[in-house]
Design a protein around this motif. Structure first.
Motif, mmCIF file in Angstrom:
data_model
loop_
_atom_site.group_PDB
_atom_site.id
_atom_site.type_symbol
_atom_site.label_atom_id
_atom_site.label_comp_id
_atom_site.label_asym_id
_atom_site.label_seq_id
_atom_site.Cartn_x
_atom_site.Cartn_y
_atom_site.Cartn_z
ATOM 1 N N ASP A 19 0.841 -1.201 0.000
ATOM 2 C CA ASP A 19 0.000 0.000 0.000
ATOM 3 C C ASP A 19 0.877 1.252 0.000
ATOM 4 O O ASP A 19 0.646 2.190 -0.768
ATOM 5 C CB ASP A 19 -0.918 0.047 1.232
ATOM 6 C CG ASP A 19 -1.906 -1.094 1.294
ATOM 7 O OD1 ASP A 19 -2.403 -1.519 0.236
ATOM 8 O OD2 ASP A 19 -2.198 -1.554 2.421
ATOM 9 N N GLU A 22 2.587 1.944 -3.283
ATOM 10 C CA GLU A 22 1.656 2.516 -4.257
ATOM 11 C C GLU A 22 1.391 3.985 -3.944
ATOM 12 O O GLU A 22 1.320 4.815 -4.848
ATOM 13 C CB GLU A 22 0.346 1.714 -4.286
ATOM 14 C CG GLU A 22 -0.676 2.245 -5.266
ATOM 15 C CD GLU A 22 -0.262 2.178 -6.740
ATOM 16 O OE1 GLU A 22 -1.041 2.683 -7.576
ATOM 17 O OE2 GLU A 22 0.816 1.647 -7.079
ATOM 18 N N MET A 23 1.262 4.327 -2.670
ATOM 19 C CA MET A 23 1.077 5.735 -2.285
ATOM 20 C C MET A 23 2.276 6.567 -2.716
ATOM 21 O O MET A 23 2.113 7.668 -3.260
ATOM 22 C CB MET A 23 0.887 5.858 -0.767
ATOM 23 C CG MET A 23 -0.409 5.330 -0.246
ATOM 24 S SD MET A 23 -0.419 5.410 1.563
ATOM 25 C CE MET A 23 -1.425 3.990 1.949
ATOM 26 N N GLY A 46 -6.380 9.081 -7.094
ATOM 27 C CA GLY A 46 -5.889 7.724 -6.857
ATOM 28 C C GLY A 46 -5.137 7.595 -5.545
ATOM 29 O O GLY A 46 -5.268 6.584 -4.847
ATOM 30 N N CYS A 50 -6.171 5.173 -2.607
ATOM 31 C CA CYS A 50 -5.203 4.194 -2.107
ATOM 32 C C CYS A 50 -5.090 4.273 -0.581
ATOM 33 O O CYS A 50 -5.066 3.246 0.099
ATOM 34 C CB CYS A 50 -3.848 4.426 -2.764
ATOM 35 S SG CYS A 50 -2.593 3.217 -2.333
ATOM 36 N N LYS A 53 -8.239 2.694 0.784
ATOM 37 C CA LYS A 53 -8.238 1.235 0.675
ATOM 38 C C LYS A 53 -7.343 0.601 1.737
ATOM 39 O O LYS A 53 -7.640 -0.480 2.251
ATOM 40 C CB LYS A 53 -7.781 0.804 -0.714
ATOM 41 C CG LYS A 53 -8.831 0.988 -1.776
ATOM 42 C CD LYS A 53 -8.324 0.522 -3.128
ATOM 43 C CE LYS A 53 -9.403 0.665 -4.188
ATOM 44 N NZ LYS A 53 -8.910 0.287 -5.531
ATOM 45 N N SER A 54 -6.260 1.274 2.067
ATOM 46 C CA SER A 54 -5.316 0.701 3.026
ATOM 47 C C SER A 54 -5.868 0.674 4.453
ATOM 48 O O SER A 54 -5.273 0.057 5.330
ATOM 49 C CB SER A 54 -3.980 1.434 2.979
ATOM 50 O OG SER A 54 -4.077 2.703 3.577
ATOM 51 N N PRO A 61 -13.369 3.639 0.771
ATOM 52 C CA PRO A 61 -12.854 3.845 -0.591
ATOM 53 C C PRO A 61 -13.942 4.219 -1.602
ATOM 54 O O PRO A 61 -13.646 4.836 -2.617
ATOM 55 C CB PRO A 61 -12.219 2.494 -0.951
ATOM 56 C CG PRO A 61 -11.896 1.876 0.360
ATOM 57 C CD PRO A 61 -12.972 2.337 1.309
#
Length: 125
Positions: A19, A22-23, A46, A50, A53-54, A61
């Motif tokens: 995660d 991706e961040m 995004g 993200c 979602k984490s 989300p």
């Protein structure tokens, strides 16, 4: 402000290494696009998704893209004056999440939201 700070705090407690990677990638993409004078709204949204979602929560989300519809408006009405401060704040938020520091994550996310809120209050419509 409540949803955003809860999201940052919970992400700091729950985010996995993937995660965070991706961040960090999305932060870099936003910065690169800004420096090239290109539209950065997609990766900006995004990044916020993200983070949401984490948290591990399945509802948040779904809410974030709705909240993030404001990004193009903030950019337009502030003539882009918040872009560079936002890049810096994004990095600070992600670092707090990476360090699993929920207190700092809340503070940095609150600072980010307040900066945007205060800037839009000064706009003459």
């Amino acid at each position: 402000l409540v949803i955003e700070t809860w999201t940052a705090k919970t992400a700091a407690m729950n985010a996995a290494e993937d995660d965070v990677r991706e961040m960090e990638r999305l932060c870099k993409e936003v910065e690169d696009l800004v420096m090239q004078g290109k539209n950065h709204e997609g990766p900006d949204i995004g990044l916020h998704v993200c983070i949401a979602k984490s948290t591990g929560n399945s509802v948040v989300p779904l809410l974030v893209p709705i909240l993030m519809n404001a990004i193009p408006l903030f950019t337009k009405f502030t003539n882009g004056s918040l872009v560079m401060p936002s890049i810096k704040q994004h990095k600070e938020i992600v670092d707090a999440i990476k360090c699993h520091d929920p207190v700092r994550a809340v503070r940095t996310m609150a600072d980010h939201i307040v900066l945007n809120r205060d800037a839009i209050k000064d706009v003459d419509f």
